[in-house]
Enzyme design. Structure first.
Site, PDB file in Angstrom:
ATOM      1  N   ALA A  71      -0.232  26.532  79.879  1.00 44.44           N
ATOM      2  CA  ALA A  71      -0.164  25.930  78.560  1.00 44.44           C
ATOM      3  C   ALA A  71      -1.023  24.728  78.193  1.00 44.44           C
ATOM      4  CB  ALA A  71       1.379  25.283  78.849  1.00 44.44           C
ATOM      5  N   TYR A 137      -7.916  26.084  75.428  1.00 47.93           N
ATOM      6  CA  TYR A 137      -6.550  26.869  75.265  1.00 47.93           C
ATOM      7  C   TYR A 137      -6.727  28.119  74.326  1.00 47.93           C
ATOM      8  CZ  TYR A 137      -1.863  28.009  74.315  1.00 47.93           C
ATOM      9  OH  TYR A 137      -0.668  28.501  74.199  1.00 47.93           O
TER      10      TYR A 137
END
Length: 310
Positions: A71, A137
């Site tokens: 995450a 990310y």
């Protein structure tokens, strides 16, 4: 239908598994670190990279919904964050997809991120926009998308990519969870004069979209943006959270420019962007191609969120 959900123990995974089971589907849940004790779920304790060692778990699976991943980290302490994100979000993802294709899985659904489009925009993002990932990310998700398209072209396995913005719901992680806890405690927040516009997606709406993508013929080989179809300022969202909780949101009207200046001094530009900047998505393709609309408004989604957490 027999469905394998990776990341079944996570925030989105648990909600999706429950919904699929309630629909009568046979659901296998791949979990690694988080337990997932959902009645009717067939849990499989395994790291993503080990799927190739036990391909039989994919026997008879018609659809893989790949939610597992590293995450986004608000305060990433890894020496090389991009390498960490790539290892899980890209390399492990492609390993799962290759094995799924080899075992005859018909459709592979991948949760990506609106960050693939970018961090902010002057107009709503669309699924056809040129990707512009700005953070490790989002870059790892974009690289995974590119690899998945290659696998799709080589094997014919159907691919569906969903890029959600911030997902809210009961026990949501990240900024939404933190801000909700502060409102619950009555902590004053300097966010009473923010006039940005941000798209969100409630967990129930996102799960409903996943289920539509699992079975809809038109979903094959498409990229969809997810959202509630309503854009709110941070101030409006926090007031909505307070209303749903039945508690006053104590919002102090500090000018956004002053907050941005303070965030820059503290090295918190990324957090400030998420709270102060705008990010809107256009879900018209999602709605039209799939004959879908979000079943819940933001107000309803927030109410359901806090009804469950009480």
């Amino acid at each position: 239908m027999k469905v394998l959900v990776t990341g079944a123990g996570g925030f989105i995974g648990r909600a999706l598994c429950r919904a699929l089971l309630s629909n009568g589907d046979e659901v296998l849940g791949l979990v690694h670190l988080r337990p997932c004790n959902i009645p009717g779920l067939q849990p499989i304790q395994m790291a993503l990279e080990n799927i190739a060692l036990q391909p039989n778990i994919l026997d008879g699976v018609e659809c893989v919904v790949h939610l597992a991943g590293r995450a986004h980290q608000l305060a990433d302490t890894a020496a090389d964050p991009l390498a960490k994100f790539r290892a899980v979000n890209c390399e492990a993802t492609l390993g799962v997809a290759r094995q799924a294709a080899a075992m005859g899985v018909k459709r592979f659904i991948f949760i990506s991120s609106i960050g693939v489009n970018g961090n902010n925009n002057a107009r709503p993002f669309t699924a056809s926009d040129q990707p512009n990932p700005a953070e490790p990310y989002a870059l790892s998700k974009w690289e995974a998308e590119q690899g998945l398209w290659k696998i799709q072209q080589e094997t014919g396995m159907e691919l569906v990519i969903i890029r959600p913005p911030l997902v809210y719901g009961s026990n949501a992680p990240g900024n939404f969870g933190s801000l909700s806890r502060w409102i619950c405690k009555g902590v004053p927040l300097p966010l009473g004069a923010i006039h940005n516009k941000r798209s969100l997606v409630g967990i129930d709406n996102l799960v409903d979209l996943f289920i539509r993508c699992i079975g809809h013929p038109a979903a094959a080989n498409q990229v969809f943006l997810a959202g509630d179809g309503e854009d709110l300022s941070t101030t409006e969202l926090l007031r909505g959270v307070g209303k749903a909780m039945g508690k006053p949101a104590r919002l102090v009207p500090v000018p956004a420019g002053l907050l941005q200046f303070g965030a820059t001094l503290l090295g918190k530009q990324a957090m400030a962007q998420r709270l102060l900047g705008s990010l809107q998505v256009d879900i018209s393709k999602t709605c039209e191609l799939l004959d879908w609309k979000p079943p819940y408004t933001v107000e309803e989604g927030l109410r359901r969120c806090f009804e469950r957490s009480n």
